[in-house]
Design an enzyme around this catalytic site. Structure first.
Site, PDB file in Angstrom:
ATOM      1  N   LYS A   1      48.183  17.514  -8.897  1.00 43.95           N
ATOM      2  CA  LYS A   1      49.489  16.386  -8.043  1.00 43.95           C
ATOM      3  C   LYS A   1      48.737  15.329  -9.163  1.00 43.95           C
ATOM      4  O   LYS A   1      47.615  14.988  -8.880  1.00 43.95           O
ATOM      5  CB  LYS A   1      49.317  16.070  -7.315  1.00 43.95           C
ATOM      6  CG  LYS A   1      50.603  15.950  -6.229  1.00 43.95           C
ATOM      7  CD  LYS A   1      51.683  16.866  -7.031  1.00 43.95           C
ATOM      8  CE  LYS A   1      53.195  16.175  -6.642  1.00 43.95           C
ATOM      9  NZ  LYS A   1      54.868  17.397  -6.690  1.00 43.95           N
TER      10      LYS A   1
HETATM   11  P1  NAD Z   1      64.123  11.007  -6.650  1.00 44.00           P
HETATM   12  O1  NAD Z   1      62.926  10.211  -6.374  1.00 44.00           O
HETATM   13  O2  NAD Z   1      64.678  11.755  -7.655  1.00 44.00           O
HETATM   14  O3  NAD Z   1      64.979  11.227  -5.274  1.00 44.00           O
HETATM   15  C1  NAD Z   1      64.440  10.775  -4.021  1.00 44.00           C
HETATM   16  C2  NAD Z   1      65.682  10.665  -2.758  1.00 44.00           C
HETATM   17  O4  NAD Z   1      65.164  10.201  -1.465  1.00 44.00           O
HETATM   18  C3  NAD Z   1      65.638   9.516  -3.347  1.00 44.00           C
HETATM   19  O5  NAD Z   1      67.773   9.016  -2.916  1.00 44.00           O
HETATM   20  C4  NAD Z   1      65.337   8.007  -2.228  1.00 44.00           C
HETATM   21  O6  NAD Z   1      66.431   7.079  -2.310  1.00 44.00           O
HETATM   22  C5  NAD Z   1      65.103   8.979  -1.414  1.00 44.00           C
HETATM   23  N1  NAD Z   1      64.376   8.531  -0.696  1.00 44.00           N
HETATM   24  C6  NAD Z   1      63.226   7.900  -0.334  1.00 44.00           C
HETATM   25  N2  NAD Z   1      62.310   7.040   0.970  1.00 44.00           N
HETATM   26  C7  NAD Z   1      63.122   7.689   1.831  1.00 44.00           C
HETATM   27  C8  NAD Z   1      63.250   7.757   3.045  1.00 44.00           C
HETATM   28  N3  NAD Z   1      62.429   6.819   3.580  1.00 44.00           N
HETATM   29  N4  NAD Z   1      64.326   8.230   4.239  1.00 44.00           N
HETATM   30  C9  NAD Z   1      65.880   8.647   3.105  1.00 44.00           C
HETATM   31  N5  NAD Z   1      65.937   8.605   2.118  1.00 44.00           N
HETATM   32  C10 NAD Z   1      64.476   8.075   1.219  1.00 44.00           C
HETATM   33  O7  NAD Z   1      62.994  12.751  -5.313  1.00 44.00           O
HETATM   34  P2  NAD Z   1      62.592  13.939  -5.572  1.00 44.00           P
HETATM   35  O8  NAD Z   1      61.794  14.383  -7.421  1.00 44.00           O
HETATM   36  O9  NAD Z   1      63.883  14.230  -5.173  1.00 44.00           O
HETATM   37  O10 NAD Z   1      61.575  14.684  -5.219  1.00 44.00           O
HETATM   38  C11 NAD Z   1      62.135  14.877  -3.349  1.00 44.00           C
HETATM   39  C12 NAD Z   1      60.968  15.793  -3.135  1.00 44.00           C
HETATM   40  O11 NAD Z   1      60.920  16.903  -3.400  1.00 44.00           O
HETATM   41  C13 NAD Z   1      59.458  15.116  -3.149  1.00 44.00           C
HETATM   42  O12 NAD Z   1      58.743  15.216  -1.514  1.00 44.00           O
HETATM   43  C14 NAD Z   1      59.098  16.072  -4.252  1.00 44.00           C
HETATM   44  O13 NAD Z   1      58.035  15.746  -3.963  1.00 44.00           O
HETATM   45  C15 NAD Z   1      59.717  16.966  -3.685  1.00 44.00           C
HETATM   46  N6  NAD Z   1      59.593  17.935  -4.936  1.00 44.00           N
HETATM   47  C16 NAD Z   1      60.073  17.874  -5.858  1.00 44.00           C
HETATM   48  C17 NAD Z   1      60.413  18.079  -7.421  1.00 44.00           C
HETATM   49  C18 NAD Z   1      61.031  17.851  -8.562  1.00 44.00           C
HETATM   50  O14 NAD Z   1      60.957  18.908  -9.328  1.00 44.00           O
HETATM   51  N7  NAD Z   1      61.668  16.341  -9.393  1.00 44.00           N
HETATM   52  C19 NAD Z   1      60.181  20.233  -7.057  1.00 44.00           C
HETATM   53  C20 NAD Z   1      59.424  20.113  -5.830  1.00 44.00           C
HETATM   54  C21 NAD Z   1      59.385  19.164  -4.464  1.00 44.00           C
END
Ligand code: NAD
Length: 450
Positions: free
Chosen positions: A102
Site C-alpha cells: 500500500k
Molecule cells: P473515494 O475517494 O473514491 O471515495 C471516498 C468516499 O468517502 C467519498 O464519497 C468521500 O466523500 C467519502 N468520505 C470520506 N470521508 C468520509 C467521512 N468521514 N464520512 C463519510 N464519508 C466520507 O474512495 P474509494 O476508492 O471509494 O475507497 C473507499 C474505501 O474503499 C476505502 O477504504 C478504500 O481503501 C476501499 N477500497 C477501495 C478500492 C478501490 O478500488 N477504489 C478497492 C478496495 C477497497
C-alpha cells in the site's frame, strides 16, 4: 485503534485458532520492505510545500506486491502498514498471483489544484520508483486517487523505464486500463452480497441498503445494486453528510448531481441527514464504503440497526466492535473478501497488459464473479460436499461472525481440525524460474526453513 493494530488483532485471533508457528507469525506480521519519502512540490503561487509519502510492501511471497495509493490528511505509516497487510490476505484469498502493498501521501488533495496534484504525483512516483515495476510492486487507485492519477504514475514510471503499462493498474482504458476496472470493487461487493443473500434469506431484490461513502466503491455499488440486483438504496453519504429516502433514492440522478460537484446532502431527492444519523437508520444491509475505524465500541456498534454489515471500505470495523456485533447476531462480511473485486480486476488488467490483449467488459465481469464467488465459498470450490460452505454459512452457524472470524474461516482449514498450520514461504509448486509473477530472489522473503 486503527491501521496496523486492527490488522494485527485480527491476525492474532486467526493465528491462534490454527496454531500458526511463531516464525510464520513474525514474517506475516512484519513488512518486507517500507520507505518513507519526502515529497517537495512547487505550488502554483511559487512556494514549495513538502509532503510525506509512504510505500510499504508487506509480503511478496506469492507474486509482485500489489496495493493502492491513498491521498488523505490522515494517511500515515500506521494506516498504510495496516492496509498493506490486508492486501496480502486479500490477494491470497482471491488466489491471484500477487502479494500485498500500500502507499499513501499525507495530503488533503482538495486543497490542491490539478497541476499541483500532478506535480505531487510525479514527485512521489520518482521517489518510490526504485520499488515499483510490473514484477516487483504494482500500484492502483484508492481513496482520493483515480485513473488520472494512475496515468501520471504510468507516465512518470515509463519515462524512466520505457513504456510499461503493467507497472500500474486502474489506468484509463485508453492507456491500457481494463474495461470494468473502475466499477470492479463495487461490483465485487454486490456479488458477495448476492452470495450472502441466499444464505441469510435476505433477497437483495427489494431489500434496504444504507451506504456510507459515495466515491468509487460506494457510488458504483449503489448504481449496480439498483440496476442489476433490484435493491432499494435508501440512504448514502459523503464526507459532508448524507441523504435518505425511504422509498429508495434515484441513484443515477444522484450520481449525475455529484458528478457535477454537488454534495450528497444537497440533493433534493431525499431528506438531508448527518453522517451520525446515517448509522441509526434501520436497514437490511449497512455498507461502510469510506474510511477505516468508523464502527467502534464507543460510537455505534451497540446501536446500528442493520441485519448485515458489509465492509466495502478497508478496516471500517474495529476488533472490539466486531465482538459486539457478533454478540448482537449481526454478521460482518470482512473487507478482504467484500472489497476484493478491485484488486481482482487489477490482476486481469496486469495480465492483459503483459499479453498485450484486451478482454471484453462481459469477460471481465464473468471472471470477477467466478473468482469472488469461489473465494466466498472455499469448501464448495475445493470440491467439498457442503452445498453452502463459505464464509457466509459459517458466520451464520455462529449466529454472527465478526470480520476476524470470517477471515479465519475463509483462509483456514475447512475440515474443522486445528493441527499446526505449516505454510512454506514458497509453496512447493512455486517456481521462480517458471512463474512470470515471481519477483527477483532479492525481492522475496528467504525461507528460514531452507
Ligand atoms: P473515494 O475517494 O473514491 O471515495 C471516498 C468516499 O468517502 C467519498 O464519497 C468521500 O466523500 C467519502 N468520505 C470520506 N470521508 C468520509 C467521512 N468521514 N464520512 C463519510 N464519508 C466520507 O474512495 P474509494 O476508492 O471509494 O475507497 C473507499 C474505501 O474503499 C476505502 O477504504 C478504500 O481503501 C476501499 N477500497 C477501495 C478500492 C478501490 O478500488 N477504489 C478497492 C478496495 C477497497
Amino acid at each position: 485503534m486503527s491501521g496496523k493494530s486492527i490488522a494485527d488483532s485480527q491476525f492474532d485471533r486467526a493465528a491462534n485458532l490454527i496454531n500458526l508457528e511463531p516464525y510464520m507469525r513474525r514474517i506475516l506480521c512484519s513488512p518486507f520492505r517500507e520507505v518513507q519519502v519526502e515529497v517537495p512540490v512547487r505550488m502554483d503561487d511559487g512556494h514549495i510545500e513538502v509532503f510525506t509519502g509512504y510505500r510499504i510492501q508487506h509480503n511478496g511471497a506469492r507474486g509482485p506486491c500489489k496495493g493502492g495509493i491513498r491521498y488523505h490528511p490522515d494517511a500515515d505509516h500506521d494506516e498504510v502498514l495496516g492496509l498493506a497487510t490486508i492486501m496480502t490476505w486479500k490477494t491470497a484469498l482471491m488466489d491471484i498471483p500477487f502479494g500485498g502493498a500500500k502507499g499513501g501521501v499525507t495530503v488533503d488533495p482538495k486543497r490542491l489544484s490539478k497541476l499541483e496534484l500532478e506535480r505531487l504525483t510525479r514527485r512521489f512516483t520518482q521517489r518510490i520508483s526504485i520499488m515499483l515495476g510490473p514484477y516487483r510492486d504494482v500500484p492502483a487507485p484508492d481513496v482520493n486517487t483515480n485513473p488520472q492519477v494512475m496515468a501520471w504514475i504510468l507516465d512518470e514510471y515509463s519515462s524512466r523505464h520505457g513504456y510499461t503499462p503493467a507497472a500500474v493498474t486502474g489506468k484509463p482504458v485508453s492507456l491500457g486500463g481494463s474495461l470494468g476496472r473502475e466499477e470492479a470493487t463495487g461490483r465485487g461487493v454486490m456479488y458477495v452480497m448476492t452470495e450472502y443473500a441466499r444464505d441469510f434469506g435476505i433477497p437483495l431484490q427489494g431489500s434496504r441498503v444504507v451506504i456510507q461513502g459515495f466515491g468509487n466503491v460506494g457510488g458504483h455499488l449503489a448504481r449496480l445494486l439498483v440496476a442489476e440486483a433490484g435493491a432499494k438504496v435508501i440512504a448514502v453519504s459523503d464526507v459532508d453528510g448524507g441523504v435518505v429516502n425511504e422509498k429508495g433514492l434515484d441513484i443515477p440522478a444522484l450520481l449525475a448531481h455529484t458528478a457535477a460537484r454537488g454534495r450528497v446532502s444537497e440533493w433534493k431527492g431525499g431528506t438531508a441527514i448527518t453522517n451520525e444519523q446515517l448509522w441509526a437508520l434501520s436497514c437490511d444491509w449497512l455498507v461502510p464504503a469510506a474510511l477505516g475505524g468508523v464502527i467502534t465500541k464507543e460510537h455505534n456498534a451497540r446501536t446500528i440497526a442493520c441485519k448485515v454489515v458489509v465492509e466495502g471500505a478497508n478496516e471500517p470495523t474495529t476488533p472490539t466492535a466486531d465482538l459486539i456485533l457478533e454478540e448482537r447476531g449481526i454478521p460482518v462480511i470482512p473487507d478482504f473478501l467484500a472489497n476484493a473485486g478491485g484488486v481482482t480486476v487489477s490482476y486481469y488488467e496486469w495480465a492483459q497488459n503483459l499479453q498485450q490483449y484486451r478482454w471484453t467488459h462481459e469477460q471481465v465481469n464473468r471472471e470477477l464473479k467466478a473468482t469472488i464467488t469461489k473465494a466466498a465459498r472455499p469448501r464448495q470450490a475445493a470440491g467439498g460436499n457442503a452445498p453452502h460452505g463459505g464464509v457466509c454459512d459459517r458466520a451464520a452457524e455462529g449466529g454472527g461472525g465478526g470480520a476476524a472470524s470470517g477471515k479465519l474461516r475463509a483462509e483456514g482449514r475447512q475440515d474443522g481440525r486445528t493441527e499446526p498450520f505449516r505454510l512454506a514461504v514458497f509453496p512447493s509448486s512455486f517456481s521462480m524460474a517458471a512463474s512470470p509473477a515471481a519477483n527477483t530472489a532479492s525481492d522475496t522473503h528467504p525461507d528460514p526453513a531452507a
